[in-house]
Motif scaffolding. Structure first.
Motif, PDB file in Angstrom:
ATOM      1  N   THR A 106       0.831  -1.199   0.000  1.00 61.17           N
ATOM      2  CA  THR A 106       0.000   0.000   0.000  1.00 61.17           C
ATOM      3  C   THR A 106       0.866   1.250   0.000  1.00 61.17           C
ATOM      4  N   TYR A 107       1.932   1.247   0.793  1.00 63.64           N
ATOM      5  CA  TYR A 107       2.835   2.393   0.828  1.00 63.64           C
ATOM      6  C   TYR A 107       3.448   2.644  -0.570  1.00 63.64           C
ATOM      7  N   TYR A 108       3.751   1.574  -1.300  1.00 63.65           N
ATOM      8  CA  TYR A 108       4.385   1.723  -2.620  1.00 63.65           C
ATOM      9  C   TYR A 108       3.440   2.425  -3.600  1.00 63.65           C
ATOM     10  N   GLN A 109       2.143   2.244  -3.417  1.00 62.82           N
ATOM     11  CA  GLN A 109       1.201   2.899  -4.316  1.00 62.82           C
ATOM     12  C   GLN A 109       1.329   4.415  -4.244  1.00 62.82           C
ATOM     13  N   SER A 110       1.727   4.928  -3.073  1.00 58.50           N
ATOM     14  CA  SER A 110       1.926   6.377  -2.956  1.00 58.50           C
ATOM     15  C   SER A 110       3.211   6.817  -3.643  1.00 58.50           C
ATOM     16  N   ARG A 111       4.095   5.907  -3.940  1.00 56.98           N
ATOM     17  CA  ARG A 111       5.377   6.223  -4.577  1.00 56.98           C
ATOM     18  C   ARG A 111       5.439   5.818  -6.051  1.00 56.98           C
ATOM     19  N   ILE A 112       4.400   5.130  -6.557  1.00 57.97           N
ATOM     20  CA  ILE A 112       4.485   4.581  -7.918  1.00 57.97           C
ATOM     21  C   ILE A 112       4.572   5.673  -8.966  1.00 57.97           C
ATOM     22  N   GLY A 113       3.961   6.832  -8.686  1.00 50.23           N
ATOM     23  CA  GLY A 113       4.032   7.938  -9.651  1.00 50.23           C
ATOM     24  C   GLY A 113       5.456   8.396  -9.878  1.00 50.23           C
ATOM     25  N   SER A 114       6.241   8.499  -8.782  1.00 47.91           N
ATOM     26  CA  SER A 114       7.633   8.931  -8.928  1.00 47.91           C
ATOM     27  C   SER A 114       8.459   7.889  -9.690  1.00 47.91           C
ATOM     28  N   VAL A 115       8.127   6.586  -9.518  1.00 46.53           N
ATOM     29  CA  VAL A 115       8.834   5.533 -10.277  1.00 46.53           C
ATOM     30  C   VAL A 115       8.540   5.665 -11.772  1.00 46.53           C
ATOM     31  N   ARG A 116       7.279   5.950 -12.093  1.00 44.86           N
ATOM     32  CA  ARG A 116       6.916   6.143 -13.497  1.00 44.86           C
ATOM     33  C   ARG A 116       7.637   7.360 -14.071  1.00 44.86           C
ATOM     34  N   ASP A 117       7.717   8.430 -13.275  1.00 42.94           N
ATOM     35  CA  ASP A 117       8.441   9.624 -13.730  1.00 42.94           C
ATOM     36  C   ASP A 117       9.918   9.310 -13.973  1.00 42.94           C
ATOM     37  N   ASP A 118      10.491   8.544 -13.082  1.00 41.37           N
ATOM     38  CA  ASP A 118      11.900   8.167 -13.260  1.00 41.37           C
ATOM     39  C   ASP A 118      12.088   7.326 -14.520  1.00 41.37           C
ATOM     40  N   ALA A 119      11.141   6.416 -14.800  1.00 40.38           N
ATOM     41  CA  ALA A 119      11.236   5.592 -16.006  1.00 40.38           C
ATOM     42  C   ALA A 119      11.140   6.461 -17.256  1.00 40.38           C
ATOM     43  N   ARG A 120      10.205   7.434 -17.230  1.00 40.00           N
ATOM     44  CA  ARG A 120      10.084   8.343 -18.370  1.00 40.00           C
ATOM     45  C   ARG A 120      11.369   9.130 -18.580  1.00 40.00           C
ATOM     46  N   ARG A 121      11.937   9.644 -17.465  1.00 37.13           N
ATOM     47  CA  ARG A 121      13.175  10.424 -17.566  1.00 37.13           C
ATOM     48  C   ARG A 121      14.326   9.551 -18.067  1.00 37.13           C
ATOM     49  N   ALA A 122      14.353   8.303 -17.647  1.00 35.38           N
ATOM     50  CA  ALA A 122      15.412   7.399 -18.098  1.00 35.38           C
ATOM     51  C   ALA A 122      15.315   7.153 -19.608  1.00 35.38           C
ATOM     52  N   VAL A 123      14.083   6.937 -20.100  1.00 34.59           N
ATOM     53  CA  VAL A 123      13.890   6.722 -21.546  1.00 34.59           C
ATOM     54  C   VAL A 123      14.336   7.956 -22.322  1.00 34.59           C
ATOM     55  N   GLU A 124      13.933   9.157 -21.867  1.00 32.95           N
ATOM     56  CA  GLU A 124      14.321  10.377 -22.554  1.00 32.95           C
ATOM     57  C   GLU A 124      15.840  10.575 -22.521  1.00 32.95           C
ATOM     58  N   GLY A 125      16.453  10.247 -21.379  1.00 29.66           N
ATOM     59  CA  GLY A 125      17.897  10.384 -21.273  1.00 29.66           C
ATOM     60  C   GLY A 125      18.639   9.460 -22.239  1.00 29.66           C
ATOM     61  N   ILE A 126      18.175   8.224 -22.363  1.00 23.19           N
ATOM     62  CA  ILE A 126      18.816   7.280 -23.300  1.00 23.19           C
ATOM     63  C   ILE A 126      18.659   7.773 -24.736  1.00 23.19           C
ATOM     64  N   LEU A 127      17.447   8.264 -25.069  1.00 22.41           N
ATOM     65  CA  LEU A 127      17.208   8.781 -26.415  1.00 22.41           C
ATOM     66  C   LEU A 127      18.110   9.969 -26.716  1.00 22.41           C
ATOM     67  N   GLN A 128      18.221  10.903 -25.754  1.00 24.81           N
ATOM     68  CA  GLN A 128      19.073  12.073 -25.975  1.00 24.81           C
ATOM     69  C   GLN A 128      20.528  11.657 -26.195  1.00 24.81           C
ATOM     70  N   GLY A 129      20.969  10.678 -25.444  1.00 23.14           N
ATOM     71  CA  GLY A 129      22.343  10.219 -25.610  1.00 23.14           C
ATOM     72  C   GLY A 129      22.587   9.616 -26.989  1.00 23.14           C
TER      73      GLY A 129
END
Length: 812
Positions: A327-350
């Motif tokens: 249940t606690y992780y559900q409050s943090r899942i949005g930040s994990v999704r944001d990190d995944a999006r940022r990681a994809v964009e970072g790989i693409l930029q590289g």
């Protein structure tokens, strides 16, 4: 008139071909429109079903989407109607243009025929008038000569002089009339060329219209893909609605738990006992992962960050069994999704900036592919994850020689977002270049037709971003037509595919910007022409496109192929002249030079010495240039000129040298020419050794299978045998030459047989041979027959009388 009739027949044939192509194109457009309507109707039915199911699950949420769907339907219907209108307008426009051009051509042809008829009538009138006047003057002169032969002699001379002046004037008028006719024929030829250019423009418009039709089909497919995307968005919103309902339920539960926890904390405070939040199980578990995330984020190790997101989600979503921690992780899942999006964009930029070099280390790339596969199912991530997947997979598929898979992946990726087209330009360019190189290597692409369809289906923006896609499409189309069943239309379409790639409206700028296009396209022309060459009848029917090909690519091969057909002699000469103009083809120079030499001799026989000298000078120049280039026909004509003194200063030594050179070139007439040079030189010098060399060369020539002078060879051998007093071989040689139709052999054999020289007398055979020679143009035979005709007329022998009755015209 024959040339005009031939032009009219060709025009009728070409007009019928144009009308047939127009009907085929209309049929093709109708078929494609029907297929598009059918696909659109199926999509509408599918969309209606999806909307109905969505309405049953959540009527309130879908109510707002109904208007959008209706608008989409209306827009799609409007686009369909607009497309149909444009196609109808285009068809009507082409029909109007074609009808107008046909009408103009018919009017011009009628006017030209009328002008030609008027000129012919005027020519006949002048000729008849001149004949009447000449007859009248001749009769008058004869009558007065008989009546006043002595007294009026001076006046008759004056009249004769006046008649000469009139005849000269009439001849001048006739010459002027001939010049007018020649000018009119030149103008007719120019108009014919203009008609040819108009028809070529129409053919090019048809080709480009075909490409535009393809683009319309591609746009319709793109619209269908956009509609599919909207349907996906509707489904996504339904899922979001379900998640929102679940989230509200979770919020209520969490609120209850938080309220309970708050009450417990308050109770502890009241009792003086305080619980540290860091000790809570959920936060304790999260803190262990948070530190690793920060280190990867700070180092901008984007593949590692994405892997952390996947591992974290796996740990808390699937492996964790404690409901409090989950249940606690559900409050943090949005930040994990944001990190995944940022990681994809970072790989693409590289990758796009060049900071990250592909391919990645094997283990890293393997892990990254697995992570992308897992996150592709996550909600809320942008479509850039599919772009990254394409950037990783396209080079791999290209390297593994799987262009079909690469194109399918590319098409699916750019369908998600049009902005991906420029971002995938590099990868598409590499795939296209690989396909192009494979095609040019052996012209045998695996699954060629499927690849062709995939390339054609790409959006125009993709093809414009990588212009060599257009080049490859034209090359594959040309090869498909070339390798299809031998058919004039297939060869025409093959050549048109190459020509339009260089001159068409869509590809002309790309062709001009990339020099490699000209090199690649021009390299395909010999391949097509080599396949077409054995089909002489098809070559004649493809004259227009072959002319266009020759002029566009500056190659003489089409003209030389046209010259090798059964075209009229003058037309063959014109084709050879065109080959000389384009490339200076040595063989064409020799042939044109030989024709011009004959024309000069004809002019000289007609008394036009100045004109003959001018033509002969040009002919000799071309023959010498062909000979200098090592062209066997040029060497043969040059040797003949040196031997005979026609067009060149007579020089037997030089002629013999050229004949020996011709023998080195293995020309079938080499021994014949060498024998003539030796024979003539021996006759001038009395050198018996040269006579023997002449006999040896001519006997070899008589056995040459490729020689066209075998019959003439026997005549010259007969002269040698006669000089050696070998009567039997002389008569045998003359008989061989006569059997081959050689006129000098027929004449000499006939005289020998009639007079009984060198052989037993046989008047019947001799007279028959002389008759054949006379019919073939032998002046010596005609003269002999006329001198002895009176004897045969008076003869009582039936054979003599029968011959006189049958050949009396030779005795006139």
């Amino acid at each position: 008139m024959a040339r005009l009739a031939e032009a009219e027949v060709r025009f009728t044939t070409e007009r019928q071909a144009l009308e047939e192509q127009h009907l085929q194109r209309e049929s093709r457009l109708a078929d494609e429109l029907a297929k598009a309507k059918h696909a659109l109707e199926e999509e509408r039915l599918a969309l209606a079903g999806e909307v109905e199911r969505a309405r049953e699950t959540s009527m309130a949420e879908l109510q707002a989407e109904r208007g959008s769907i209706a608008a989409t339907r209306a827009q799609l219907a409007a686009q369909e109607a607009a497309l149909a209108v444009r196609m109808e307008e285009k068809a009507r426009e082409l029909e109007t243009q074609l009808a107008h051009q046909k009408q103009q051509i018919e009017e011009e042809r009628a006017a030209l025929l009328a002008q030609r008829a008027a000129l012919d009538a005027e020519h006949r009138r002048l000729t008849e008038s001149f004949a009447r006047e000449k007859t009248a003057w001749t009769e008058e002169i004869e009558a007065r000569r008989q009546q006043e032969e002595a007294g009026h002699l001076r006046r008759m001379h004056e009249r004769a002089a006046e008649l000469g002046r009139l005849e000269t004037a009439e001849q001048a008028r006739l010459a002027a009339l001939r010049q007018e006719i020649a000018a009119e024929e030149t103008r007719l030829q120019g108009q014919k060329e203009e008609v040819f250019n108009q028809e070529r423009l129409i053919r090019r418009m048809d080709q480009e219209a075909s490409w535009q039709d393809d683009e319309a089909r591609v746009r319709l497919e793109a619209e269908q893909q956009r509609l599919e995307g909207q349907r996906g968005e509707i489904e996504q919103k339904i899922l979001e609605l379900h998640r929102a309902q679940k989230k509200r339920l979770v919020t209520i539960v969490a609120g209850t738990l938080i309220g309970t926890a708050a009450a417990a904390v308050a109770g502890f405070y009241i009792k003086g006992r305080l619980i540290d939040p860091a000790k809570l199980k959920g936060q304790e578990a999260w803190v262990k992962y948070e530190g690793e995330r920060k280190s990867r984020f700070t180092a901008q190790d984007w593949p590692a960050l994405l892997h952390w997101c996947v591992e974290t989600d796996e740990r808390f979503q699937k492996q964790e069994t404690d409901p409090v921690i989950r249940t606690y992780y559900q409050s943090r899942i949005g930040s994990v999704r944001d990190d995944a999006r940022r990681a994809v964009e970072g790989i693409l930029q590289g990758i796009e900036s060049g900071a990250t070099i592909l391919p990645l280390p094997e283990e890293t790339e393997k892990k990254l592919r697995q992570d992308l596969t897992l996150v592709s199912a996550w909600d809320g991530l942008p479509d850039e994850r599919f772009l990254l997947q394409a950037k990783l997979d396209l080079p791999y598929l290209t390297e593994q020689k799987n262009p079909g898979g690469a194109l399918a992946l590319y098409s699916g990726t750019v369908a998600k977002k049009a902005s991906f087209v420029p971002r995938l330009r590099k990868e598409l360019s590499v795939t296209t270049q690989g396909l192009l190189e494979d095609f040019l290597e052996d012209h045998a692409l695996e699954k060629r037709d499927e690849l062709y369809d995939s390339l054609r289906a790409l959006p125009k923006e993709s093809k414009d971003s990588v212009p060599r896609i257009w080049l490859l499409l034209h090359l594959i189309q040309a090869e498909k037509m070339r390798s299809a069943k031998p058919d004039a239309e297939n060869y025409q379409r093959a050549l048109d595919a190459i020509n339009v790639a260089a001159t068409g409206e869509i590809t002309r700028d790309f062709y001009n910007a990339d020099p490699e296009w000209a090199k690649i396209l021009s390299g395909e022309i010999p391949r097509i022409l080599e396949t077409l060459k054995p089909h002489a009848q098809m070559v004649r029917g493809l004259e227009d496109v072959l002319r266009e090909t020759a002029e566009l690519w500056k190659t003489d091969v089409p003209y030389m192929m046209l010259a090798d057909t059964d075209a009229p002699t003058q037309k063959k000469v014109d084709f050879h002249k065109a080959a000389v103009r384009l490339t200076g083809n040595a063989k064409a120079k020799a042939i044109v030079g030989g024709h011009e030499r004959q024309l000069a001799r004809q002019k000289a026989a007609e008394g036009d010495e100045a004109g003959a000298a001018k033509i002969m000078a040009g002919a000799s120049k071309m023959i010498r240039e062909a000979a200098a280039a090592g062209e066997p026909e040029g060497v043969l004509l040059y040797a003949e000129g040196l031997r005979s003194g026609i067009g060149e200063q007579k020089n037997l030594a030089a002629a013999t040298k050229e004949a020996l050179r011709l023998k080195e070139l293995k020309h079938p007439e080499a021994d014949y020419m060498l024998g003539l040079c030796y024979l003539e030189e021996s006759e001038e010098t009395g050198n018996a050794a040269l006579m023997g060399q002449a006999q040896q060369a001519l006997e070899t020539a008589s056995r040459s299978p490729g020689s066209i002078n075998t019959a003439s060879t026997w005549y010259y051998l007969a002269k040698i045998y006669n000089a050696k007093k070998d009567n039997a071989r002389m008569i045998a040689a003359l008989e061989s030459g006569a059997k081959g139709g050689d006129v000098p052999s027929l004449t000499m054999l006939g005289l020998c047989q009639i007079t009984g020289q060198h052989t037993a007398p046989n008047i019947t055979l001799g007279r028959d041979n002389l008759t054949k020679a006379a019919r073939a143009g032998s002046a010596q035979a005609v003269d002999y027959l006329r001198k002895n005709g009176a004897k045969w007329k008076a003869s009582k022998i039936p054979a003599d009388r029968g011959w006189v009755e049958e050949n009396g015209d030779l005795l006139q």
